[in-house]
Design a protein around this motif. Structure first.
Motif, PDB file in Angstrom:
ATOM      1  N   ILE A  71       7.779   3.542 -23.213  1.00 34.93           N
ATOM      2  CA  ILE A  71       9.229   3.580 -22.644  1.00 34.93           C
ATOM      3  C   ILE A  71       9.245   3.003 -21.312  1.00 34.93           C
ATOM      4  O   ILE A  71      10.262   2.121 -21.190  1.00 34.93           O
ATOM      5  CB  ILE A  71       9.487   5.209 -22.502  1.00 34.93           C
ATOM      6  N   SER A  72       8.365   3.201 -20.542  1.00 35.64           N
ATOM      7  CA  SER A  72       8.007   2.201 -19.327  1.00 35.64           C
ATOM      8  C   SER A  72       8.378   0.739 -19.334  1.00 35.64           C
ATOM      9  O   SER A  72       8.919  -0.123 -18.850  1.00 35.64           O
ATOM     10  CB  SER A  72       6.935   2.401 -18.474  1.00 35.64           C
ATOM     11  N   ALA A  73       7.763   0.188 -20.767  1.00 35.58           N
ATOM     12  CA  ALA A  73       7.601  -1.290 -20.666  1.00 35.58           C
ATOM     13  C   ALA A  73       8.783  -1.908 -21.593  1.00 35.58           C
ATOM     14  O   ALA A  73       9.007  -3.060 -21.695  1.00 35.58           O
ATOM     15  CB  ALA A  73       6.406  -1.708 -21.763  1.00 35.58           C
ATOM     16  N   ALA A  74       9.776  -0.996 -22.036  1.00 38.23           N
ATOM     17  CA  ALA A  74      10.986  -1.469 -22.794  1.00 38.23           C
ATOM     18  C   ALA A  74      11.951  -2.123 -21.777  1.00 38.23           C
ATOM     19  O   ALA A  74      11.846  -2.045 -20.596  1.00 38.23           O
ATOM     20  CB  ALA A  74      11.807  -0.112 -23.298  1.00 38.23           C
ATOM     21  N   PRO A  75      12.585  -3.223 -22.363  1.00 38.61           N
ATOM     22  CA  PRO A  75      13.213  -4.234 -21.427  1.00 38.61           C
ATOM     23  C   PRO A  75      14.549  -3.504 -20.827  1.00 38.61           C
ATOM     24  O   PRO A  75      15.148  -3.974 -19.767  1.00 38.61           O
ATOM     25  CB  PRO A  75      13.497  -5.202 -22.656  1.00 38.61           C
ATOM     26  N   THR A  76      15.119  -2.451 -21.574  1.00 37.99           N
ATOM     27  CA  THR A  76      16.271  -2.023 -20.814  1.00 37.99           C
ATOM     28  C   THR A  76      16.137  -0.408 -21.153  1.00 37.99           C
ATOM     29  O   THR A  76      15.181   0.066 -22.031  1.00 37.99           O
ATOM     30  CB  THR A  76      17.571  -2.430 -21.734  1.00 37.99           C
ATOM     31  N   ASP A  77      16.836   0.208 -20.315  1.00 39.41           N
ATOM     32  CA  ASP A  77      17.187   1.746 -20.257  1.00 39.41           C
ATOM     33  C   ASP A  77      17.358   2.256 -21.719  1.00 39.41           C
ATOM     34  O   ASP A  77      16.768   3.493 -22.194  1.00 39.41           O
ATOM     35  CB  ASP A  77      18.158   2.440 -19.312  1.00 39.41           C
ATOM     36  N   GLU A  78      18.354   1.584 -22.132  1.00 36.42           N
ATOM     37  CA  GLU A  78      18.738   1.910 -23.489  1.00 36.42           C
ATOM     38  C   GLU A  78      17.677   1.735 -24.631  1.00 36.42           C
ATOM     39  O   GLU A  78      17.523   2.835 -25.486  1.00 36.42           O
ATOM     40  CB  GLU A  78      20.012   1.037 -23.926  1.00 36.42           C
TER      41      GLU A  78
END
Length: 321
Positions: A75-82
């Motif tokens: 989750i932390s590595a995802a490019p955006t909050d969405e």
């Protein structure tokens, strides 16, 4: 000639059999046979669809802390909050309506106590090492101890210098099971670390593995000085309002600085309802009055109270993995 007709009849029979099997498969599964030419379905697609359907049946307690740490990192590595939120939902941590799951996970402390924790935020806290947001933040659903913030009765130095912080990031860590403790992530917490502060310049960051929540993180916008002492003192509310942002769990439950409509803030210690401390200091001098306090949640769950630093209260903590 007869032999040719026999072969033809055999081929026709095989075709009819194949069509029949395909029809039965389609009626049973809703999909064409994966090996049928021109089919839109294939084994990989079917597996993915089944995994997606099964995500609705996943619960927080289904995971180990090691697995939750891996999910948090994803989750932390995802490019955006969405995109991070979408990942959380795929693991059953966000419900179909978009709200945080109410599931809890048990924590067996080394002193024999058993408490539970609930997800309180996604991509909310900044990691102390500067590598971005921690994926998952949790809150304990019961107090893990009953202790004062400062036994000397003072709030000078605020959260940064208080005895309770030293205990939480020292001896208290040994209370947590090894599989959780080794996956804790240090994050930055904003607090009035002066104590007797009159403006937001007193707010600074500390790095913590385990912490008390600030009043702002729980209640959102604070207006306690204005409400209690009038508009002339409203500027003092800027200090607690600089101590972070409200967590999604509390915003979702519509907690405010004067209301907890869903009893989200009620906590117990060893089976009894208890007040619990914020890390937010409250210092007020007026004429001959000199008050040095820390804000707290009342045992009824009411979000606003304050008490002397040497008063023992419930210790409700947050942490990230």
């Amino acid at each position: 000639m007869k032999k040719g007709f026999a072969v033809l009849r055999l081929l026709i029979s095989l075709v009819i059999l194949a069509v029949g099997v395909g029809a039965v498969w389609f009626v049973s599964t809703g999909h064409s046979l994966p090996f049928v030419s021109g089919s839109d379905d294939n084994p990989d697609t079917l597996t993915s669809s089944n995994e997606k359907a099964n995500s609705d049946d996943l619960h927080l307690s289904d995971y180990s802390w090691s697995e939750l740490s891996d999910i948090s990192a994803e989750i932390s590595a995802a490019p955006t909050d969405e995109e991070g939120r979408s990942i959380a939902q795929s693991y059953g941590l966000v419900d179909a309506d978009g709200s945080l799951s109410d599931d809890e996970i048990q924590i067996e402390l080394s002193n024999g106590m058993v408490v539970s924790a609930q997800l309180v935020g996604i991509r909310h806290d900044d990691k102390s090492d500067g590598t971005g947001k921690a994926g998952l933040t949790f809150i304990t659903m019961q107090a893990i101890a009953n202790r004062p913030v400062n036994s000397n009765g003072d709030n000078a130095g605020g959260w940064q210098s208080c005895e309770l912080r030293a205990w939480l990031n020292g001896d208290a860590l040994d209370l947590f099971p090894t599989d959780l403790r080794e996956h804790l992530v240090s994050v930055e917490k904003l607090t009035n670390n002066v104590g007797g502060a009159r403006d937001a310049s007193a707010v600074s960051a500390t790095s913590d593995y385990v912490w008390l929540f600030s009043a702002r993180e729980v209640c959102g916008q604070i207006n306690w000085f204005e409400h209690e002492y009038g508009a002339d003192y409203a500027y003092l509310d800027a200090v607690p309002n600089a101590e972070g942002e409200q967590y999604e769990r509390f915003a979702q439950a519509k907690v405010t600085s004067s209301s907890d409509p869903s009893d989200t803030l009620i906590r117990t210690y060893q089976g009894n309802e208890t007040s619990w401390s914020y890390r937010t200091p409250f210092f007020f001098v007026y004429q001959n009055l000199d008050g040095r306090y820390f804000y707290n949640v009342l045992s009824t769950g009411y979000p606003y109270g304050y008490s002397a630093p040497d008063l023992s209260q419930g210790v409700v903590v947050g942490f990230c993995v």
